[in-house]
Each structure stands twice: as C-alpha cells, then as structure tokens.
Write a protein that holds these residues in place. Structure first.
Motif, short mmCIF file in Angstrom:
data_model
loop_
_atom_site.label_atom_id
_atom_site.label_comp_id
_atom_site.label_asym_id
_atom_site.label_seq_id
_atom_site.Cartn_x
_atom_site.Cartn_y
_atom_site.Cartn_z
N GLU A 1 -21.54 16.47 23.06
CA GLU A 1 -22.27 16.75 22.85
C GLU A 1 -23.31 15.90 22.53
O GLU A 1 -24.17 14.90 22.33
CB GLU A 1 -22.43 17.63 23.21
CG GLU A 1 -24.27 18.59 23.00
CD GLU A 1 -24.66 18.59 24.94
OE1 GLU A 1 -23.66 17.93 26.03
OE2 GLU A 1 -25.59 18.92 25.44
N GLY B 1 -38.05 33.74 24.15
CA GLY B 1 -37.70 35.83 24.64
C GLY B 1 -37.38 35.95 25.46
O GLY B 1 -36.76 34.96 27.09
N ALA C 1 -28.83 32.03 24.44
CA ALA C 1 -29.63 33.06 22.89
C ALA C 1 -29.86 34.11 22.67
O ALA C 1 -28.36 34.31 22.75
CB ALA C 1 -31.46 31.67 23.62
N GLY D 1 -29.69 36.81 24.90
CA GLY D 1 -29.21 37.24 25.88
C GLY D 1 -29.30 38.11 26.83
O GLY D 1 -29.14 38.59 27.18
N SER E 1 -31.05 37.55 29.68
CA SER E 1 -30.03 36.85 31.19
C SER E 1 -28.68 37.49 31.61
O SER E 1 -28.60 38.45 32.35
CB SER E 1 -30.32 35.16 31.86
OG SER E 1 -29.88 34.88 30.72
N ASP F 1 -23.01 28.74 26.47
CA ASP F 1 -24.24 28.63 25.78
C ASP F 1 -23.91 27.65 24.63
O ASP F 1 -22.69 27.99 23.97
CB ASP F 1 -24.53 29.92 25.55
CG ASP F 1 -26.20 29.69 24.39
OD1 ASP F 1 -26.84 29.51 24.83
OD2 ASP F 1 -25.82 29.70 23.09
N HIS G 1 -20.02 26.89 24.32
CA HIS G 1 -19.98 24.92 24.58
C HIS G 1 -21.26 24.50 24.92
O HIS G 1 -21.52 24.53 25.54
CB HIS G 1 -18.69 24.20 24.96
CG HIS G 1 -17.13 25.24 24.70
ND1 HIS G 1 -16.57 24.17 23.26
CD2 HIS G 1 -16.79 25.98 25.32
CE1 HIS G 1 -15.38 25.45 23.52
NE2 HIS G 1 -15.40 26.07 24.37
N LYS H 1 -32.51 21.20 29.50
CA LYS H 1 -34.25 21.24 29.94
C LYS H 1 -34.41 19.38 30.48
O LYS H 1 -35.44 19.45 30.94
CB LYS H 1 -35.71 22.03 30.07
CG LYS H 1 -34.72 23.38 29.30
CD LYS H 1 -34.66 24.28 30.52
CE LYS H 1 -33.52 25.72 30.32
NZ LYS H 1 -35.01 26.08 29.97
C1 LIG Z 1 -33.65 28.89 27.21
S1 LIG Z 1 -32.44 29.59 26.16
C2 LIG Z 1 -31.79 30.79 27.57
C3 LIG Z 1 -32.62 31.86 27.54
C4 LIG Z 1 -32.21 32.82 27.84
N1 LIG Z 1 -31.33 32.73 29.61
C5 LIG Z 1 -31.97 33.93 27.98
O1 LIG Z 1 -32.86 35.09 29.46
O2 LIG Z 1 -31.74 34.89 26.81
C6 LIG Z 1 -31.14 28.06 26.53
C7 LIG Z 1 -30.20 27.90 25.30
O3 LIG Z 1 -29.67 27.05 26.24
C8 LIG Z 1 -28.00 26.35 25.25
N2 LIG Z 1 -28.11 24.92 25.36
C9 LIG Z 1 -29.11 24.41 25.40
N3 LIG Z 1 -28.22 22.87 25.86
C10 LIG Z 1 -27.48 23.05 25.92
C11 LIG Z 1 -25.96 22.56 26.90
N4 LIG Z 1 -26.11 21.27 27.30
N5 LIG Z 1 -24.88 23.22 26.70
C12 LIG Z 1 -25.09 24.82 27.06
N6 LIG Z 1 -26.03 24.80 26.16
C13 LIG Z 1 -27.47 25.20 26.30
C14 LIG Z 1 -29.17 26.81 23.79
O4 LIG Z 1 -29.03 26.41 22.25
C15 LIG Z 1 -30.05 28.17 24.11
O5 LIG Z 1 -29.05 28.83 23.52
#
Ligand SMILES: C[S@@+](CC[C@H](N)C(=O)[O-])C[C@H]1O[C@@H](n2cnc3c(N)ncnc32)[C@H](O)[C@@H]1O
Length: 256
Positions: free
Chosen positions: A23, A95, A120, A122, A124, A143, A172, A197
């Motif tokens: 990554e 959040g 994050a 957790g 969801s 994650d 991962h 994103k």
């Molecule tokens: C918006 S947060 C997730 C929030 C979570 N769904 C919740 O409801 O609390 C985004 C998460 O995706 C992880 N992330 C970002 N890019 C990623 C990737 N390429 N592969 C895996 N996880 C990734 C970030 O480290 C972060 O923990």
C-alpha cells in the motif's frame, strides 16, 4: 501536528508494518503521478446526488419496507456504552455514519455474511454485528489503521466484547485484505464500503465486491460525493441506486 511531522509519522508507521509495504508503494506512485485523480467527477456527482437524495428514514422504508427506528430507540444501552468508549479513546478517528441503514440492510437480507471496508472506531461494525449475532453470522472487515497516530490497537474500539466472536478483522489495505476475505467466503448478503475514498480505490473495490454480493443483497457505499466513482459504477452496470443525504454527505445504496 505540522504537515511534515504528520507525513513523517505516517511514513514511520508504514515502515513498522511490512504487510502494508504494497500500500505504501501504491500511495507513493499515486502521489507522484495522480494527485488530482481522487476527486475525478466530483461536481457532476454532487449535482446528480443532491437532485435525487432522500433521508435515511425514506431509504429504509423504500428499500426494506419497514419504518426505521433510531439506534437510540433500538439499542439505548449498547449505544451509550459505545459513545462512552469513543469519548475515552485516546486516538481520534471519524465518527459514526448511517448506523440504521447498515443495521436494517442486515435485517432485510437476514444476513449471515457481511463484508465491510473501513473500520476506524468500528461504528459500522457495531451496527452490522448487532444484527448478525442474531443469526450467528460473520462480519468480515478490512482496515488499514491510522498509522500516523499509532492507532492500531484502537481499531474497532467501540465494538463490545460480546459481539467480537462474530467478527473477523483483516488489518491490511483492501487490496490485500479483500482477496483473503474472499478466500474465506465467496458470497455476501451485505457489502459496506467506507475505506479508501479516491476514485481509483473505490472503482477497484466496487468491481471486486459487487460480483460477490448475492442477488437480493444490499450494497452500501459511504462518501459517494468525493468523486463520481459510485455514480459511474452504477451507470456502467445499469443500477439505479438510492442516494441518502446523511449529515452533509451522500451515501449510495441499492439492492442487487
Ligand atoms: C471513515 S473511516 C471508517 C469508519 C467506519 N466505517 C465507522 O463506521 O466507524 C475509514 C477507515 O478506512 C481505512 N482505510 C483507508 N484506506 C484504506 C485502504 N486502502 N484499505 C483499508 N483500509 C483503509 C482508514 O484507515 C480508516 O480506518
């Protein structure tokens, strides 16, 4: 923390985790060659989404045929404990999102297998697990933690201990986690996307997740407003999604 200090901390975080080297390589290449690509089609998607967006209640009623109750009504004790844990957590992450949409998607499909990207705190995971445990189902989560903050140990911090027996967390990047998850279960009842994103990351993950969603299953993607990846994916596959307006951002959802 200054920008240079933040980047250095993240870089050191990567160096400590050899499983995340692929990554790191992809991120370096993206930053050199494709910095603006992450936001491709953002304007187009925002005007499309705002023209058709509905509330979470409307989406739950239209797609799942039930009247939505809020999490504070459904799970007052669990929610207040989870809120308390978030407050106590020394690491700050994003959040809670549209918890009810995820929960009702799992109830509607009577889900036994759910896959999500992005954990994050957790929130969801918490929402999906509250439904999945009723059927002793499994949540597969991918994650890659917030490396800049040494946040590894706090990934999924709000998920209560009693729900963890139904949870498999793959720590991962999605490009490594998802093939491992698919190796364990070939088909899912609900997909929830909430990790990388950028346009490329979303398009790649959708193309992997969609074929593994069963017919009648529910596909949810958070933050579809940063670029047009979700809209373009739906158009290419002849899907008419529902767009949910949630706290100033858009969530995309459809039943396959
Ligand atoms: C918006 S947060 C997730 C929030 C979570 N769904 C919740 O409801 O609390 C985004 C998460 O995706 C992880 N992330 C970002 N890019 C990623 C990737 N390429 N592969 C895996 N996880 C990734 C970030 O480290 C972060 O923990």
């Amino acid at each position: 923390m200054g920008e240079i200090a933040r980047i250095s901390k993240t870089f050191v975080g990567y160096l400590k985790r050899p499983d995340l080297y692929p990554e790191l390589g992809r991120k370096i290449i993206k930053n050199i060659f494709n910095r603006k690509g992450a936001f491709r089609g953002k304007e187009k998607t925002n005007s499309w989404a705002s023209a058709i967006a509905v509330s979470q209640q409307e989406a739950v009623s239209k797609l799942f045929g039930v009247e939505m109750k809020s999490f504070s009504e459904l799970f007052p004790n669990e929610l207040s404990t989870a809120n308390q844990k978030e407050k106590e957590c020394p690491i700050k992450m994003g959040g809670a999102g549209a918890l009810e949409l995820i929960y009702y998607a799992c109830e509607f499909t009577q889900a036994k297998n759910v896959v999500e990207t992005g954990v994050a705190y957790g929130w969801s995971s918490f929402a999906a697990l509250l439904s999945l445990t009723k059927r002793n189902g499994t949540l597969y989560s991918s994650d890659m933690p917030y490396l800049g903050q040494n946040g590894d140990q706090y990934v999924g911090y709000v998920v209560p201990e009693n729900l963890k027996k139904n949870w498999k967390l793959f720590r991962h990047a999605d490009r490594e986690s998802l093939p491992k998850i698919f190796g364990e279960t070939p088909e899912f009842d609900v997909v929830h996307y909430d990790s990388d994103k950028a346009y490329e990351g979303m398009s790649w993950a959708y193309s992997q997740l969609y074929p593994r969603l069963r017919k009648g299953g529910v596909f949810i993607s958070d933050d579809i407003n940063d670029n047009s990846a979700f809209q373009d994916f739906c158009e290419k596959n002849g899907i008419e999604p529902t767009v949910v307006d949630f706290e100033g951002k858009f969530v995309g959802v459809f039943v396959k």
